[in-house]
Design a protein around this motif. Structure first.
Motif, PDB file in Angstrom:
ATOM      1  N   THR A 176      -3.607  -8.897  12.047  1.00  0.00           N
ATOM      2  CA  THR A 176      -3.104  -8.870  10.668  1.00  0.00           C
ATOM      3  C   THR A 176      -2.012  -7.817  10.568  1.00  0.00           C
ATOM      4  O   THR A 176      -2.181  -6.685  11.024  1.00  0.00           O
ATOM      5  CB  THR A 176      -4.230  -8.540   9.684  1.00  0.00           C
ATOM      6  N   ALA A 177      -0.882  -8.189   9.974  1.00  0.00           N
ATOM      7  CA  ALA A 177       0.269  -7.296   9.895  1.00  0.00           C
ATOM      8  C   ALA A 177       0.317  -6.626   8.524  1.00  0.00           C
ATOM      9  O   ALA A 177       0.367  -7.301   7.492  1.00  0.00           O
ATOM     10  CB  ALA A 177       1.556  -8.077  10.140  1.00  0.00           C
ATOM     11  N   PHE A 178       0.314  -5.295   8.518  1.00  0.00           N
ATOM     12  CA  PHE A 178       0.435  -4.512   7.287  1.00  0.00           C
ATOM     13  C   PHE A 178       1.813  -3.872   7.252  1.00  0.00           C
ATOM     14  O   PHE A 178       2.212  -3.187   8.206  1.00  0.00           O
ATOM     15  CB  PHE A 178      -0.637  -3.419   7.231  1.00  0.00           C
ATOM     16  N   HIS A 179       2.514  -4.090   6.152  1.00  0.00           N
ATOM     17  CA  HIS A 179       3.856  -3.523   6.013  1.00  0.00           C
ATOM     18  C   HIS A 179       3.938  -2.695   4.742  1.00  0.00           C
ATOM     19  O   HIS A 179       3.644  -3.186   3.643  1.00  0.00           O
ATOM     20  CB  HIS A 179       4.916  -4.620   5.977  1.00  0.00           C
ATOM     21  N   LEU A 180       4.329  -1.427   4.890  1.00  0.00           N
ATOM     22  CA  LEU A 180       4.518  -0.553   3.741  1.00  0.00           C
ATOM     23  C   LEU A 180       5.913  -0.760   3.185  1.00  0.00           C
ATOM     24  O   LEU A 180       6.900  -0.687   3.926  1.00  0.00           O
ATOM     25  CB  LEU A 180       4.357   0.912   4.155  1.00  0.00           C
ATOM     26  N   GLY A 181       6.026  -1.020   1.887  1.00  0.00           N
ATOM     27  CA  GLY A 181       7.346  -1.254   1.315  1.00  0.00           C
ATOM     28  C   GLY A 181       7.387  -1.006  -0.173  1.00  0.00           C
ATOM     29  O   GLY A 181       6.403  -0.620  -0.801  1.00  0.00           O
ATOM     30  N   ASP A 182       8.559  -1.234  -0.717  1.00  0.00           N
ATOM     31  CA  ASP A 182       8.787  -1.154  -2.167  1.00  0.00           C
ATOM     32  C   ASP A 182       9.449  -2.456  -2.583  1.00  0.00           C
ATOM     33  O   ASP A 182      10.656  -2.534  -2.796  1.00  0.00           O
ATOM     34  CB  ASP A 182       9.658   0.050  -2.503  1.00  0.00           C
ATOM     35  N   GLY A 183       8.650  -3.500  -2.671  1.00  0.00           N
ATOM     36  CA  GLY A 183       9.199  -4.807  -2.962  1.00  0.00           C
ATOM     37  C   GLY A 183       9.763  -5.457  -1.709  1.00  0.00           C
ATOM     38  O   GLY A 183       9.627  -4.962  -0.585  1.00  0.00           O
ATOM     39  N   TRP A 184      10.430  -6.577  -1.921  1.00  0.00           N
ATOM     40  CA  TRP A 184      10.936  -7.364  -0.804  1.00  0.00           C
ATOM     41  C   TRP A 184      12.348  -6.915  -0.432  1.00  0.00           C
ATOM     42  O   TRP A 184      13.326  -7.648  -0.608  1.00  0.00           O
ATOM     43  CB  TRP A 184      10.887  -8.845  -1.135  1.00  0.00           C
ATOM     44  N   ASN A 185      12.456  -5.700   0.106  1.00  0.00           N
ATOM     45  CA  ASN A 185      13.758  -5.230   0.586  1.00  0.00           C
ATOM     46  C   ASN A 185      14.038  -5.836   1.961  1.00  0.00           C
ATOM     47  O   ASN A 185      13.265  -6.638   2.485  1.00  0.00           O
ATOM     48  CB  ASN A 185      13.815  -3.708   0.617  1.00  0.00           C
TER      49      ASN A 185
END
Length: 609
Positions: free
Chosen positions: A267-276
């Protein structure tokens, strides 16, 4: 906090022996072992460790924090083992081979063997010191912990800050080698066995391995094949158990290589602020690998959350905000049993740890040329370190210059070099190995924070890959990208996707990525507004501090503690913060290092009233 703490000797029964509070409530199994002159507290992730201690054939008791993935026998044959059985594996190996067994292990671990009959306790680390051990030794006995903040305070031990190494952290955002900012607390060097005799109260150390760079005359294609093969086997060793695995996925290449090499996609976890841009590319990589994708949205107050969660588990390695995933600990823990990372790829197979020639252009533009420039003297090495990117000179720090601190901690004798208590073959080897030997010389808190969320596995630290890196000519690391070429061998679809920093497919030449990243960076700057949000993987911390007053609140709440720290001018710190908020300067990095120290429970322990 998962880890081990303990005390041996007369004061063992009278001092507090604890690990720090858990990051996730209910996610740990704790235990305490106590007998006359011995107290050990342990905490391990639920479901991931056998009952500890494990008894060896001779009656010795074995504790292990971390994981062993394989054992190599005298003929070089490698046997994969269940990481959850690491303590039992070590107990069996110890019974058969004595303390020499440690050199046979591949993994990331720290262990303790208590032999009551012999009256000794021995501690051992993996090759690179991926799990640190801190200790104090004196007339009252021996105290240790896997966290610098929870070394037990025996009556004889009165902790004080050492201004030199507190300054070193604020200059470099880590302390180096075996040194810590607390007088009397040392860190055990990597690849080392330390034995303490309870009767004589003496210690002995033995190192069983050290990095030696020995390039072999083989073409780039040989190293590409070897990297692809060894990395696939390293990932397989770390995912062979019947558990749910996750990966912290960026839009770059290192964590994507884990996806490409895995038989069953984690499972891939990605830290972000919206779909940049970074999130979109990470999602494309997860889709191409057939992996479930989780976008973890941070928001403007995320760094304030990180400061609160990082404070109890800090190790003077990286500022609090480099514990990137701590704010989503519960979400990650709910879905997976273990975490995989792509950490340390660039230290081993990229240019990160190789000093390079530079080309300086007008307007502050600088290019690193694909030619190594290794220091030939300790003075050259110190000068390179002082000029390195992570160093800062905070206006609120009134201490001796960084170059003096570093120069006092480097010694050369008969060609060998001792740097902060760690011995290296030469100054050239020190220069090439210092970011990984020990790993706590690195500049990020990401590994140590992830360990508190779930058992964290780092395929690039596999000993087969470390050995390969030590044999690879530097020109291949500086002029090409061996990992990108290797990725194309085990999953071409992932290599065809762009890298978020350069916007070019992974399979493109390294020179194109270098230029593409430079152009992308400049375009991002032109398109930026005064926002903490970026198109890259991280928030703009300068704008975070201007958006949220959590740094100001920390400075105010810890005013009295800060004024008792040696070398710190709190009035200057408040002025630095004022000027930063007003947009006169960009000083978030320096302020983050300071509030990291101010918020640590250890600081109150040492200087609080």
């Amino acid at each position: 906090m998962v880890g081990i703490s303990g005390a041996f000797g007369e004061a063992a029964g009278s001092c507090d022996v604890e690990t720090v509070p858990p990051t996730i409530d209910g996610g740990e199994v704790t235990d305490r072992y106590r007998e006359r002159g011995v107290t050990i507290s342990s905490a391990f992730h639920a479901g991931m460790a056998t009952d500890q201690p494990v008894e060896a054939a001779d009656g010795g008791l074995v504790w292990v924090w971390g994981e062993v993935y394989s054992v190599t026998d005298g003929a070089g044959a490698r046997t994969t083992v269940d990481p959850a059985e690491s303590a039992r594996v070590c107990a069996r190996q110890y019974s058969e081979h004595g303390l020499e067994f440690i050199s046979r292990l591949d993994g990331e671990f720290v262990g303790c063997i208590y032999d009551a009959d012999a009256g000794t306790v021995s501690f051992f680390l993996d090759r690179l010191g991926a799990r640190p051990l801190y200790y104090w030794s004196g007339e009252d006995g021996f105290a240790f912990s896997t966290s610098v903040q929870t070394v037990p305070l025996v009556p004889e031990f009165e902790p004080r800050f050492d201004e030199r190494y507190l300054a070193e952290y604020l200059y470099c955002r880590r302390t180096l080698g075996t040194k810590t900012p607390v007088e009397g607390i040392e860190q055990l060097p990597p690849a080392t066995v330390l034995t303490y005799d309870l009767e004589s109260k003496t210690t002995e150390q033995h190192r069983y391995w050290e990095p030696r760079y020995r390039p072999v005359d083989e073409p780039l294609s040989y190293f590409t094949r070897e990297l692809a093969d060894r990395f696939e086997r390293a990932v397989a060793d770390r995912t062979s158990d019947d558990r749910e695995h996750g990966v912290l996925l960026s839009g770059g290449s290192d964590s994507r290589a884990v996806l490409a090499a895995a038989d069953e996609p984690p499972t891939a976890f990605h830290l972000g602020d919206g779909w940049n841009r970074e999130a979109r590319i990470a999602k494309r990589a997860a889709d191409a690998a057939g992996a479930a994708f989780r976008l973890l949205n941070r928001g403007p107050d995320y760094h304030a959350t990180l400061l609160e969660r990082a404070a109890p588990i800090q190790e003077f390695v990286g500022p609090f905000h480099t514990g990137h995933a701590l704010g989503f600990a519960e979400e990650i823990d709910a879905e997976v049993d273990t975490l995989l990372t792509g950490l340390y790829s660039d230290d081993l197979f990229g240019s990160w740890s190789v000093p390079q020639a530079t080309l300086r252009l007008p307007f502050g533009v600088q290019f690193w040329l694909p030619f190594e420039r290794l220091p030939s003297t300790t003075a050259d090495f110190v000068a390179n370190q002082v000029a390195a990117g992570p160093t800062r000179k905070p206006a609120f720090l009134e201490s001796k210059p960084l170059e003096d601190v570093l120069a006092e901690n480097v010694r050369s004798r008969n060609g060998r070099v001792d740097y902060h208590g760690v011995d290296y073959e030469s100054v050239e080897q020190l220069s090439l190995s210092s970011t990984l030997y020990p790993i706590t010389n690195g500049i990020g808190f990401d590994l140590y924070s992830a360990l508190q969320i779930a058992p964290t596995r780092n395929p690039f630290l596999d000993r087969r890959l470390v050995d390969l890196a030590l044999s690879m000519p530097l020109k291949y690391r500086l002029r090409h990208d061996p990992l990108h070429r290797a990725m194309a061998k085990f999953d071409s679809s992932l290599a065809e996707l762009p890298h978020a920093s350069s916007r070019l497919p992974i399979e493109y030449p390294k020179a194109a990525h270098v230029l593409g990243a430079r152009v992308t960076n400049q375009l991002d700057k032109l398109g930026r507004s005064n926002s903490y949000r970026t198109d890259g993987p991280w928030q703009d911390r300068d704008e975070v501090v201007r958006t949220d007053d959590f740094v100001g609140r920390s400075l105010e709440a810890n005013e009295a503690v800060g004024r008792r720290l040696p070398g710190i001018d709190m009035d200057a710190a408040r002025e630095t913060y004022r000027r930063h908020r007003a947009g006169e300067i960009d000083a978030a990095e320096e302020l983050y290092r300071l509030v990291t120290v101010l918020e640590m429970p250890l600081t109150e322990r040492v200087v609080g009233e």
